[in-house]
Scaffold this active site. Structure first.
Site, PDB file in Angstrom:
ATOM      1  N   GLY A   1       0.794  -1.225   0.000  1.00  0.00           N
ATOM      2  CA  GLY A   1       0.000   0.000   0.000  1.00  0.00           C
ATOM      3  C   GLY A   1       0.829   1.279   0.000  1.00  0.00           C
ATOM      4  O   GLY A   1       0.465   2.262  -0.660  1.00  0.00           O
ATOM      5  N   THR A   2       1.923   1.298   0.715  1.00  0.00           N
ATOM      6  CA  THR A   2       2.727   2.518   0.786  1.00  0.00           C
ATOM      7  C   THR A   2       3.274   2.855  -0.598  1.00  0.00           C
ATOM      8  O   THR A   2       3.126   3.984  -1.095  1.00  0.00           O
ATOM      9  CB  THR A   2       3.903   2.331   1.778  1.00  0.00           C
ATOM     10  OG1 THR A   2       3.352   1.988   3.044  1.00  0.00           O
ATOM     11  CG2 THR A   2       4.745   3.585   1.886  1.00  0.00           C
TER      12      THR A   2
ATOM     13  N   HIS B   1      -0.664  -8.843   3.094  1.00  0.00           N
ATOM     14  CA  HIS B   1      -0.779  -9.303   4.488  1.00  0.00           C
ATOM     15  C   HIS B   1      -2.112  -8.931   5.124  1.00  0.00           C
ATOM     16  O   HIS B   1      -2.473  -9.466   6.162  1.00  0.00           O
ATOM     17  CB  HIS B   1       0.403  -8.823   5.340  1.00  0.00           C
ATOM     18  CG  HIS B   1       0.486  -7.338   5.544  1.00  0.00           C
ATOM     19  ND1 HIS B   1       1.007  -6.480   4.609  1.00  0.00           N
ATOM     20  CD2 HIS B   1       0.117  -6.565   6.580  1.00  0.00           C
ATOM     21  CE1 HIS B   1       0.969  -5.247   5.079  1.00  0.00           C
ATOM     22  NE2 HIS B   1       0.425  -5.271   6.269  1.00  0.00           N
TER      23      HIS B   1
ATOM     24  N   THR C   1      13.334  -7.076 -10.324  1.00  0.00           N
ATOM     25  CA  THR C   1      12.895  -8.479 -10.434  1.00  0.00           C
ATOM     26  C   THR C   1      11.682  -8.729  -9.551  1.00  0.00           C
ATOM     27  O   THR C   1      11.650  -8.305  -8.388  1.00  0.00           O
ATOM     28  CB  THR C   1      14.062  -9.404 -10.021  1.00  0.00           C
ATOM     29  OG1 THR C   1      15.164  -9.118 -10.885  1.00  0.00           O
ATOM     30  CG2 THR C   1      13.683 -10.863 -10.144  1.00  0.00           C
TER      31      THR C   1
ATOM     32  N   ASN D   1      -8.184   2.562   8.294  1.00  0.00           N
ATOM     33  CA  ASN D   1      -7.435   1.518   9.005  1.00  0.00           C
ATOM     34  C   ASN D   1      -7.478   1.674  10.516  1.00  0.00           C
ATOM     35  O   ASN D   1      -7.144   0.750  11.239  1.00  0.00           O
ATOM     36  CB  ASN D   1      -5.976   1.469   8.523  1.00  0.00           C
ATOM     37  CG  ASN D   1      -5.292   2.807   8.626  1.00  0.00           C
ATOM     38  OD1 ASN D   1      -5.770   3.807   8.101  1.00  0.00           O
ATOM     39  ND2 ASN D   1      -4.162   2.839   9.309  1.00  0.00           N
TER      40      ASN D   1
ATOM     41  N   GLN E   1      -7.367  -1.934   3.255  1.00  0.00           N
ATOM     42  CA  GLN E   1      -8.125  -2.650   4.292  1.00  0.00           C
ATOM     43  C   GLN E   1      -9.317  -3.415   3.733  1.00  0.00           C
ATOM     44  O   GLN E   1      -9.840  -4.299   4.396  1.00  0.00           O
ATOM     45  CB  GLN E   1      -8.622  -1.649   5.356  1.00  0.00           C
ATOM     46  CG  GLN E   1      -7.521  -1.018   6.171  1.00  0.00           C
ATOM     47  CD  GLN E   1      -6.865  -2.001   7.137  1.00  0.00           C
ATOM     48  OE1 GLN E   1      -7.439  -3.029   7.502  1.00  0.00           O
ATOM     49  NE2 GLN E   1      -5.650  -1.683   7.568  1.00  0.00           N
TER      50      GLN E   1
ATOM     51  N   CYS F   1      -0.790   7.505  23.318  1.00  0.00           N
ATOM     52  CA  CYS F   1      -0.011   6.375  23.789  1.00  0.00           C
ATOM     53  C   CYS F   1       0.726   6.717  25.068  1.00  0.00           C
ATOM     54  O   CYS F   1       1.094   7.840  25.330  1.00  0.00           O
ATOM     55  CB  CYS F   1       0.962   5.907  22.723  1.00  0.00           C
ATOM     56  SG  CYS F   1       1.661   4.360  23.179  1.00  0.00           S
TER      57      CYS F   1
ATOM     58  N   SER G   1      -2.368  -4.612  -0.040  1.00  0.00           N
ATOM     59  CA  SER G   1      -1.224  -5.241   0.634  1.00  0.00           C
ATOM     60  C   SER G   1      -1.646  -6.660   0.977  1.00  0.00           C
ATOM     61  O   SER G   1      -2.669  -6.861   1.648  1.00  0.00           O
ATOM     62  CB  SER G   1      -0.900  -4.522   1.949  1.00  0.00           C
ATOM     63  OG  SER G   1      -0.486  -3.207   1.715  1.00  0.00           O
TER      64      SER G   1
HETATM   65  N1  PLP Z   1      -2.966   2.084   3.618  1.00  0.00           N
HETATM   66  C1  PLP Z   1      -3.665   1.551   4.628  1.00  0.00           C
HETATM   67  C2  PLP Z   1      -5.107   1.872   4.772  1.00  0.00           C
HETATM   68  C3  PLP Z   1      -3.048   0.690   5.542  1.00  0.00           C
HETATM   69  O1  PLP Z   1      -3.748   0.174   6.553  1.00  0.00           O
HETATM   70  C4  PLP Z   1      -1.667   0.400   5.359  1.00  0.00           C
HETATM   71  C5  PLP Z   1      -0.968  -0.492   6.286  1.00  0.00           C
HETATM   72  O2  PLP Z   1      -1.452  -0.936   7.278  1.00  0.00           O
HETATM   73  C6  PLP Z   1      -0.996   0.975   4.280  1.00  0.00           C
HETATM   74  C7  PLP Z   1      -1.670   1.816   3.436  1.00  0.00           C
HETATM   75  C8  PLP Z   1       0.456   0.674   4.040  1.00  0.00           C
HETATM   76  O3  PLP Z   1       0.600  -0.621   3.592  1.00  0.00           O
HETATM   77  P1  PLP Z   1       2.051  -1.329   3.564  1.00  0.00           P
HETATM   78  O4  PLP Z   1       2.588  -1.225   4.947  1.00  0.00           O
HETATM   79  O5  PLP Z   1       1.751  -2.718   3.140  1.00  0.00           O
HETATM   80  O6  PLP Z   1       2.863  -0.592   2.586  1.00  0.00           O
END
Ligand code: PLP
Length: 361
Positions: free
Chosen positions: A58-59, A188, A224, A138, A166, A314, A186
């Site tokens: 995602g990033t 994961h 790659t 998220n 998400q 936190c 993403s």
């Molecule tokens: N966007 C959203 C809504 C996310 O929850 C996350 C990661 O939790 C990301 C982007 C970033 O994804 P990544 O860490 O797989 O690059």
């Protein structure tokens, strides 16, 4: 990760050692695996395989799409909102700092949803913009009415990107019907491997290379391919789709029970966002009473074997607090938790969470 995903990846490590860009037989076998995975993933999202670009997640996807829209697709205005993931917010800030586009934030309503009325106003004032609004938040789970937003974007000749990290793997998403121009995932987030994902870039909105080098991913993302990651991701998405309705029902039941139990056992807890309305079934965000000692909250849960994240304020001071909750006007001095549910969680685990929290408060 699911056993079936691990098995598929192990087999890939053992047998697909060729580089997919090599023309020899071993390379061609890897190429076939990558392209089969692309077809499989594209099929679930109802896009053409050529509209799917593998990347690290995602990033990277959010960065590439925002920069690509500004550099190559003529977008001079970015419309987003303060509750987006930093991968969108910081990229937008950086683009604005470099004077390449103006950034506008859509106001939020009382439950933290971007206001469609304000979006409409911004789109009227800045036609041809790129709108970047996430499908499911998220931190709070708040869901965007993507189809309505996409229609609004069409009306104003704007491009529409949604950070779907998400939501992909949680819903059947027909990108054609939803009319999105760009989306990201993403692996994961749907029980696939970490560090691999993809972008959907619809035909007609392809941008130029953002990583220069070889000719991989149709010249826009050199390097790659992560063959085993891609193969594992496709398997994980297949499994997510195979049990989607069952999982939705099970996870929704967990979330509802969690809300009910926390209300019963933890006086003064407050659910953030639209927890009982338009909200992703896998995420719940709750602020806890001020009397609760924030310093011990996460460690106590951790000791009890409960893995959750802090939503804001936190304890240690190392964490700045949630920009999402702050943007929504939530009192970020209160300790808060972001609870994620998956198909592997059980009702007993939810009960345990409520009991442990009640013991701390
Ligand atoms: N966007 C959203 C809504 C996310 O929850 C996350 C990661 O939790 C990301 C982007 C970033 O994804 P990544 O860490 O797989 O690059």
């Amino acid at each position: 990760m699911e056993g079936a995903v691990i098995e598929e990846m192990l087999l890939c490590m053992e047998t697909l050692w060729g580089n997919p860009s090599s023309v020899h037989e071993a390379g061609r076998r890897s190429r076939v695996a990558v392209e089969n995975a692309r077809r499989k993933v594209a099929g679930f999202l109802k896009v053409a395989p050529s509209e799917l670009f593998f990347c690290s997640g995602g990033t990277e996807g959010n960065n590439a799409i925002l920069w690509g829209a500004v550099r190559d697709l003529g977008c001079r205005h970015l419309i987003t909102c303060a509750t987006e993931h930093p991968a969108v917010l910081k990229t937008a800030e950086n683009i604005a700092r470099q004077g390449l586009a103006e950034v506008h934030h859509v106001c939020l309503d009382a439950k933290g949803h971007p206001s469609t009325d304000h979006l409409s106003e911004l789109l009227s004032a800045h036609p041809g913009a790129l709108v970047s609004l996430m499908h499911a938040n998220n931190e709070t789970g708040n869901l965007l009415p993507v189809k309505a937003v996409a229609e609004l974007c069409r009306k104003h000749h704007a491009l529409f990107h949604s950070d779907t990290v998400q939501s992909i793997g949680k819903f059947h998403m027909d990108m054609q019907k939803l009319s999105m121009d760009f989306a990201v995932a993403s692996a994961h987030k749907f029980h696939g491997p970490k560090g691999v994902g993809f972008m959907v870039v619809r035909q007609g909105h392809f941008f130029k290379a953002y990583i220069d080098g070889g000719g991989q991913e149709r010249l826009i993302r050199a390097g790659t391919e992560n063959v085993c990651g891609i193969v594992g991701m496709a398997k994980a998405l297949e499994l997510a789709h195979a049990s989607m309705e069952r999982d939705q029902e099970h996870i929704t039941g967990l979330k509802e029970a969690c809300i009910r139990l926390l209300r019963e056992k933890v006086a003064g807890c407050l659910f953030n966002g639209d927890a009982e309305g338009s909200s992703l079934h896998t995420i719940l965000n709750v602020s806890l009473p001020p009397a609760l000692d924030a310093e011990i909250l996460l460690p106590r849960l951790d000791i009890a074997g409960i893995c959750v994240s802090s939503g804001s304020a936190c304890a240690s001071g190392a964490h700045k607090g949630s920009h999402v909750l702050a943007a929504m006007g939530v009192d970020t001095r209160l300790p808060s938790l972001r609870i994620s549910f998956s198909r592997h969680n059980t009702m007993d685990e939810v009960k345990q969470l409520a009991t442990v929290l009640a013991g701390i408060t």
